[in-house]
Design an enzyme around this catalytic site. Structure first.
Site, PDB file in Angstrom:
ATOM      1  N   ASP A 198      10.238 -11.117 -12.651  1.00 35.61           N
ATOM      2  CA  ASP A 198       9.791  -9.903 -13.378  1.00 35.61           C
ATOM      3  C   ASP A 198       9.156 -10.450 -14.676  1.00 35.61           C
ATOM      4  OD1 ASP A 198       9.180  -7.219 -14.193  1.00 35.61           O
ATOM      5  OD2 ASP A 198      11.104  -7.303 -15.137  1.00 35.61           O
ATOM      6  N   LYS A 216      18.682 -20.715 -13.765  1.00 33.25           N
ATOM      7  CA  LYS A 216      19.442 -21.006 -14.877  1.00 33.25           C
ATOM      8  C   LYS A 216      20.789 -21.664 -14.427  1.00 33.25           C
ATOM      9  CE  LYS A 216      19.978 -20.719 -19.538  1.00 33.25           C
ATOM     10  NZ  LYS A 216      19.122 -21.479 -20.207  1.00 33.25           N
ATOM     11  N   ASP A 251      14.259 -20.843 -18.845  1.00 34.09           N
ATOM     12  CA  ASP A 251      13.395 -20.858 -20.407  1.00 34.09           C
ATOM     13  C   ASP A 251      12.490 -21.991 -20.471  1.00 34.09           C
ATOM     14  OD1 ASP A 251      15.809 -22.668 -20.004  1.00 34.09           O
ATOM     15  OD2 ASP A 251      16.656 -22.593 -21.642  1.00 34.09           O
ATOM     16  N   ASP A 267       4.867 -11.410 -15.786  1.00 28.99           N
ATOM     17  CA  ASP A 267       4.043 -10.804 -16.896  1.00 28.99           C
ATOM     18  C   ASP A 267       3.600 -11.839 -17.717  1.00 28.99           C
ATOM     19  OD1 ASP A 267       4.634  -8.171 -16.189  1.00 28.99           O
ATOM     20  OD2 ASP A 267       5.341  -7.521 -18.091  1.00 28.99           O
ATOM     21  N   TYR A 272      18.810  -6.123 -10.512  1.00 28.17           N
ATOM     22  CA  TYR A 272      18.323  -4.878 -10.388  1.00 28.17           C
ATOM     23  C   TYR A 272      18.988  -3.958  -9.214  1.00 28.17           C
ATOM     24  CZ  TYR A 272      13.846  -5.921 -12.516  1.00 28.17           C
ATOM     25  OH  TYR A 272      12.846  -5.973 -13.419  1.00 28.17           O
TER      26      TYR A 272
HETATM   27  C1  IPM Z   1       7.326  -4.682 -12.036  1.00 29.03           C
HETATM   28  C2  IPM Z   1       7.770  -3.731 -12.914  1.00 29.03           C
HETATM   29  C3  IPM Z   1       9.189  -2.930 -12.207  1.00 29.03           C
HETATM   30  C4  IPM Z   1       9.843  -4.254 -12.165  1.00 29.03           C
HETATM   31  C5  IPM Z   1       9.654  -1.854 -13.084  1.00 29.03           C
HETATM   32  C6  IPM Z   1       8.629  -0.810 -13.278  1.00 29.03           C
HETATM   33  C7  IPM Z   1      11.018  -1.387 -12.628  1.00 29.03           C
HETATM   34  O1  IPM Z   1       8.114  -4.240 -14.207  1.00 29.03           O
HETATM   35  O2  IPM Z   1       7.169  -4.525 -10.881  1.00 29.03           O
HETATM   36  O3  IPM Z   1       7.174  -5.957 -12.347  1.00 29.03           O
HETATM   37  O4  IPM Z   1      10.851  -4.474 -13.107  1.00 29.03           O
HETATM   38  O5  IPM Z   1      10.486  -4.595 -11.032  1.00 29.03           O
HETATM   39 MG    MG Z   2       7.293  -6.304 -14.299  1.00 31.77          MG
END
Ligand code: IPM
Ligand code: MG
Length: 360
Positions: free
Chosen positions: A251, A195, A227, A255, A146
């Site tokens: 990240d 990884k 993975d 999710d 990032y």
């Molecule tokens: C999160 C989001 C952010 C990230 C995006 C919006 C840049 O997906 O906070 O997880 O990838 O960190």
């Molecule tokens: Mg995210």
């Protein structure tokens, strides 16, 4: 106690969900005798519309002047919103990355917990959901891909893009220490995800985590390839306590972890630096498709406010009260549309906020 909070409602569903969290905080204030003072700041698309940039330096200074930041979400539809016609460093997400970096928020805590009442909303097989799970994803937030240098250029007539993944040992050590500290307050297990079979940055990650682990003899730790971790999360999520990982893996895995709790609308988060200062936000995005329709699930934001009380203000009893109120509302069968199932009662975003507030 007097708590000064910078509030960034942001874009999409941000304003709706943050308003619910503020309602709940105010109810805590009345019941326990605290004052919450809010200073509203702009970040993301709404800041671009007013100032031409996703985050002004002044907004950063104002955020720093408060004790904590409560954030909704930023960004819009990446294919249709005019914000995404701007150069990458002027887009909404650049504001989020800038505030994380400027405030030194290197430790991102994302608790993924399966509520008993939400087992029906969990997409995993019944025998897996029945075991439940309770994990803390610890994501490094100010390094890695990032923040490495990047460019897109034509080399010998071929368009070529480069992103760089850099970690130094200090960046790894400080997040590893936080991870092990948190594990000591939980079930004393750390799964460090990397990884290392391919990446140098992961091999250094592994080495430093091993050094830090020596200072925590009570904590069991293991290494897991990313993975495999993605697979284990859907196969046997109950095995995880603290999942410690770098920025991009965190990240993606967070999710995935949020979805198995029933909905991304359930996942709170705290981003911390070395002090008590923190930024608290739902892990989900701005959901432009449902923005302004009073449909969003405010629970992740309300639980993020609870994390703020716990980590920045040391108000554990008050944080427990919020978490308890959320549990109670779920037990009583109220659901926003993302987690609704047969036999439960569908409520709007603001109704969910009111129900939780009334149970404080
Ligand atoms: C999160 C989001 C952010 C990230 C995006 C919006 C840049 O997906 O906070 O997880 O990838 O960190
Ligand atoms: Mg995210």
């Amino acid at each position: 106690m007097n708590c000064n909070i910078a509030v960034i409602k942001g874009d999409g569903i941000g304003p709706e969900v943050v308003t619910q969290a503020m309602k709940v905080l105010d109810a805590i204030g009345v019941k326990y005798g605290h004052t919450f003072c809010y200073e509203q700041l702009l970040m993301g698309g709404c800041s671009i519309d007013v100032h031409g940039v996703p985050l002004t330096d002044e907004a950063v200074e104002r955020a720093k002047a408060n004790d904590a930041v409560l954030l909704g979400s930023i960004g819009g539809n990446t294919s249709t919103s005019p914000w995404y016609k701007l150069p990458p460093d002027k887009r909404p997400e650049a504001g989020l990355l800038k505030i994380r970096k400027e405030l030194g928020l290197f430790a991102n805590l994302r608790p993924a917990y399966l509520y008993e009442q939400l087992k029906a909303a969990c997409p995993l097989k019944e025998e897996i959901a029945d075991k439940g799970f309770d994990m803390m994803i610890m994501r490094e937030l100010t390094g890695g891909l990032y923040f490495g240098s990047r460019k897109t250029e034509e080399i010998d007539g071929v368009m070529t893009a480069v992103d760089t993944l850099t970690y130094n040992e200090n960046e790894i050590r400080r997040i590893a220490i936080k991870g092990f500290d948190i594990a000591m307050k939980r079930r004393k297990k750390v799964t460090s995800v990397d990884k290392a079979n391919v990446l140098d940055s992961s091999r250094l990650w592994r080495k430093i985590v091993e050094e830090v682990a020596k200072d925590y003899p009570e904590v069991t730790y293991e290494h897991m390839l990313v993975d495999n971790c993605a697979m284990q999360l859907v196969k046997d999520p109950a095995q995880f306590d603290v999942v410690l990982t770098e920025n991009m893996f965190g990240d993606i895995l967070s999710d995935e972890a949020s979805m198995i709790t029933g909905s991304i609308g359930m996942l709170a988060s705290a981003s911390l630096n070395e002090t008590k200062f923190g930024m608290y936000e739902p892990s989900g995005g701005s959901a432009p498709d449902i923005a302004g329709q009073n449909k969003a699930n405010p629970i992740a934001t309300i639980l993020s406010a609870a994390m703020m009380l716990r980590y920045t203000f040391d108000l554990d009893k008050e944080a427990d009260a919020i978490e308890q109120a959320v549990k109670q509302v779920l037990e009583e069968g109220y659901r926003t549309c993302d987690i609704v199932s047969e036999g439960t009662t569908l409520v709007a975003c603001d109704e969910m906020g009111d129900l939780i507030k009334e149970r404080i």
